[in-house]
Design a protein around this motif. Sequence first.
Motif, PDB file in Angstrom:
ATOM      1  N   LYS A 285       0.858  -1.176   0.000  1.00  0.00           N
ATOM      2  CA  LYS A 285       0.000   0.000   0.000  1.00  0.00           C
ATOM      3  C   LYS A 285       0.898   1.231   0.000  1.00  0.00           C
ATOM      4  CE  LYS A 285      -4.303  -1.497   2.244  1.00  0.00           C
ATOM      5  NZ  LYS A 285      -5.205  -1.255   3.402  1.00  0.00           N
TER       6      LYS A 285
ATOM      7  N   ALA B  18      -4.657   1.946  -1.165  1.00  0.00           N
ATOM      8  CA  ALA B  18      -4.380   1.012  -2.249  1.00  0.00           C
ATOM      9  C   ALA B  18      -3.878   1.803  -3.452  1.00  0.00           C
ATOM     10  CB  ALA B  18      -5.630   0.219  -2.607  1.00  0.00           C
TER      11      ALA B  18
ATOM     12  N   SER C 153      -5.064  -7.129  -6.409  1.00  0.00           N
ATOM     13  CA  SER C 153      -5.547  -6.795  -5.074  1.00  0.00           C
ATOM     14  C   SER C 153      -5.658  -8.050  -4.242  1.00  0.00           C
ATOM     15  CB  SER C 153      -6.920  -6.114  -5.147  1.00  0.00           C
ATOM     16  OG  SER C 153      -6.866  -4.895  -5.828  1.00  0.00           O
TER      17      SER C 153
ATOM     18  N   THR D 142      -7.571  -5.329   1.806  1.00  0.00           N
ATOM     19  CA  THR D 142      -7.606  -4.196   0.881  1.00  0.00           C
ATOM     20  C   THR D 142      -6.248  -3.832   0.295  1.00  0.00           C
ATOM     21  OG1 THR D 142      -7.385  -2.664   2.755  1.00  0.00           O
ATOM     22  CG2 THR D 142      -9.629  -3.176   2.013  1.00  0.00           C
TER      23      THR D 142
ATOM     24  N   SER E 156      -2.982  -3.779  -2.183  1.00  0.00           N
ATOM     25  CA  SER E 156      -2.670  -4.019  -3.598  1.00  0.00           C
ATOM     26  C   SER E 156      -1.638  -5.135  -3.684  1.00  0.00           C
ATOM     27  CB  SER E 156      -2.125  -2.745  -4.246  1.00  0.00           C
ATOM     28  OG  SER E 156      -3.101  -1.723  -4.245  1.00  0.00           O
TER      29      SER E 156
ATOM     30  N   GLU F 202     -11.531  -4.442  -9.489  1.00  0.00           N
ATOM     31  CA  GLU F 202     -11.616  -4.841  -8.083  1.00  0.00           C
ATOM     32  C   GLU F 202     -12.519  -3.906  -7.285  1.00  0.00           C
ATOM     33  OE1 GLU F 202     -11.859  -7.341  -5.919  1.00  0.00           O
ATOM     34  OE2 GLU F 202      -9.883  -7.926  -6.663  1.00  0.00           O
TER      35      GLU F 202
ATOM     36  N   GLY G 180     -10.216  -0.703  -7.356  1.00  0.00           N
ATOM     37  CA  GLY G 180      -9.035  -1.019  -8.166  1.00  0.00           C
ATOM     38  C   GLY G 180      -9.369  -1.054  -9.639  1.00  0.00           C
TER      39      GLY G 180
END
Length: 731
Positions: A188, A203, A210, A216, A218, A296, A309
Amino acid sequence: MSLSDHDKHELLAGRHADPFSVLGLHEVDGKLTLRVFVPGASDVAAVDVKTGRKIVALAAVEDAPGLFEGVAARRKKPFEYHLTVGADGHSWIADDPYRFGPVMGELDEHLIGEGAHRRLWEVLGAHVMTHQGVAGTHFAVWAPNAMRVSVIGDFNAWDGRRNPMRRRGATGVWEIFTPGVGDGEIYKYEILDANGTLMPQKADPVGFGSEHPPRTGSVVRETGGYTWRDDAWMSRRGAVQRFDKPISVYEVHLGSWRRVPEEGNRPLSYREHAEQLVGYARDLGFTHLELMPVSEFPFDGSWGYQPVGLFAPTIRHGTFDEFRAFVDACHAADIGLILDWVPGHFPEDPHGLGRFDGTALYEHADRREGFHPDWNTLVYNYGRAEVANYLIANALYWLEEHHIDGLRVDAVASMLYRDYSRKEGEWVPNKHGGRENLEAIDFMRNMNTAAYGESDGVMTIAEESTAFPGVSAPADAGGLGFGFKWNMGWMNDTLSYMSEDPVHRKFHHSKMTFGLHYAFSENFILPLSHDEVVHGKGSLLARMPGEGGDKFANLRAYYGFMWGHPGKKLLFMGGEFAQPAEWNHDSSLDWHLLDHHNHKGMQSLVRDLNRFYTTTPALYELDAKPEGFEWVEEDNADESVLVWLRKGRGDTPPVLVVSNFTPVERPARRIGVPEPGRWAERINTNAEAYGGDGRGNMGGVHSEEIAASGRPVSVTVTLPPLTTLFFELER
């Protein structure tokens, strides 16, 4: 040689705005001095990359735990080095991120600053690479108003002090090359706003992967290793995605199309969908699949329409490359793939884009412009060049990197109008005092121009529910530039008509004919989408009047009407076999219903409608032109009968379509036709194979020189109750 007290304080506090100016190798008082920050280390040394010999012994900096520095007494020029680190009786070798130069080039920096970098995903985000001979990952993120940005993950103990990034001039981009970090690493961004306040961990706005929700983070994804096998499809898709070609779309929610009850009722993976869903759609004759959003998203209940995302195919069904394999499978089956794309709004989840660097960066600061009351989401600031560029680049990313064939843009009406779902005083007029969102209009024109200009053979589709003119007109002619528009008016009118008891339909006859007054004003798709089977509306079957077989007969007749009507076709999953229950995103479709004749028959009808449609030029060649349609009987409200002709180019045999929307059989019904000859009955929605009782015309009818319907030639047909018939002239 020692750092200033200010530098030490800022580094230890994780607030230093330019860590590359003090960490790494620098000339200080004419000597090469190395400084590193390794919290928790007891000793650190630099060794030569090639020989492994110690070059610099670093000493702890007084009153600065974790800071080490030392002089390379025998070196006069910068050199490559590793670090050997000791702590708690253990030692290891590490690379120092602060010995590496920038990755992003000056042209990239210029284009980002101009809001004109169409391939933004190639620069921002996390990219696995070898830089200066070392394998690692380059991270880059746009946060122009931040004091400091750090990439954090397991590789640095989620400590934002360890890897603060390099600011790239006035563009507001921060970057760092992190050696040793590769595919699969979770990360992150930790951001301090302009006042030094720590933001929620964010993120990556251009992250390619993800974690599985509700987590949460990345995920670093290697993006360049996939070998595409769809050259044949890509070379011809432009010829099959035109407005004068047949397009029949099967809309799907991947999470609930089919599940695996033996394994906790899990949804299928991308690879399982590649085998089962693609094969199913091909068998039913659909030309395209349309997926509800796969970018995402954190909340299952949003169905993907609140994405965080935008560059990451959801991990719910598999990895980045497994999604690409699904696309490949579609193309191998000659099926185009359309994605629902959501550039209209985004959720306020703390790890998302909202107040990304402590300011309203992606959204409007004024909640009257920047907040959607319908969905409790934030609205993109389309007037900011970098934000518009971010979204346009995202569209191109799906089209180019994932070979997507089309984008259906969600909620276009909400983007077009500043007062959408807002009361008086709750919205801000445009510069002319009007309600149109001029910046959003420009954005859509630019997005469509870029999509059609840079990706051969693609199509864009607008979900637009108002009378805004020129949605599918070219952008350079003043239109929005979309290829197609969903015909929401047709859908609302005809479903309303079909829900009426047949005895009352004569009073609502115009709902079935009104659509032809504007049918050729846009390139339309007729949508029976997911929106029509949720939120208490019931399923399509449940909305039909009557009991038992009458419900099925009504729905079969309606499908026949739809497939015979001008416009491309779209049907949401489950509709093809008349699922009685309203759609539930948490469970599978009711596939066991195919053991019952009426449901199996409905599926057979949809298959045959698709096959007849895609092989009959009269039903698509002049789909968007008025000369391809001709009413034969438009005003017969008392009988609730509609008759029309579909025509193609040149000598294409015309098709006569007849719909009877009452439960009354009409034998020996005379209908005028344009040419003499035998008119073969190609589709009869009352056929026994579809669940009907088999009344019809024994395969066809011959014309007679008897005038009817204003034509000198006519045929006599049997109109079964609640039935649509297709007749094709045999040349």
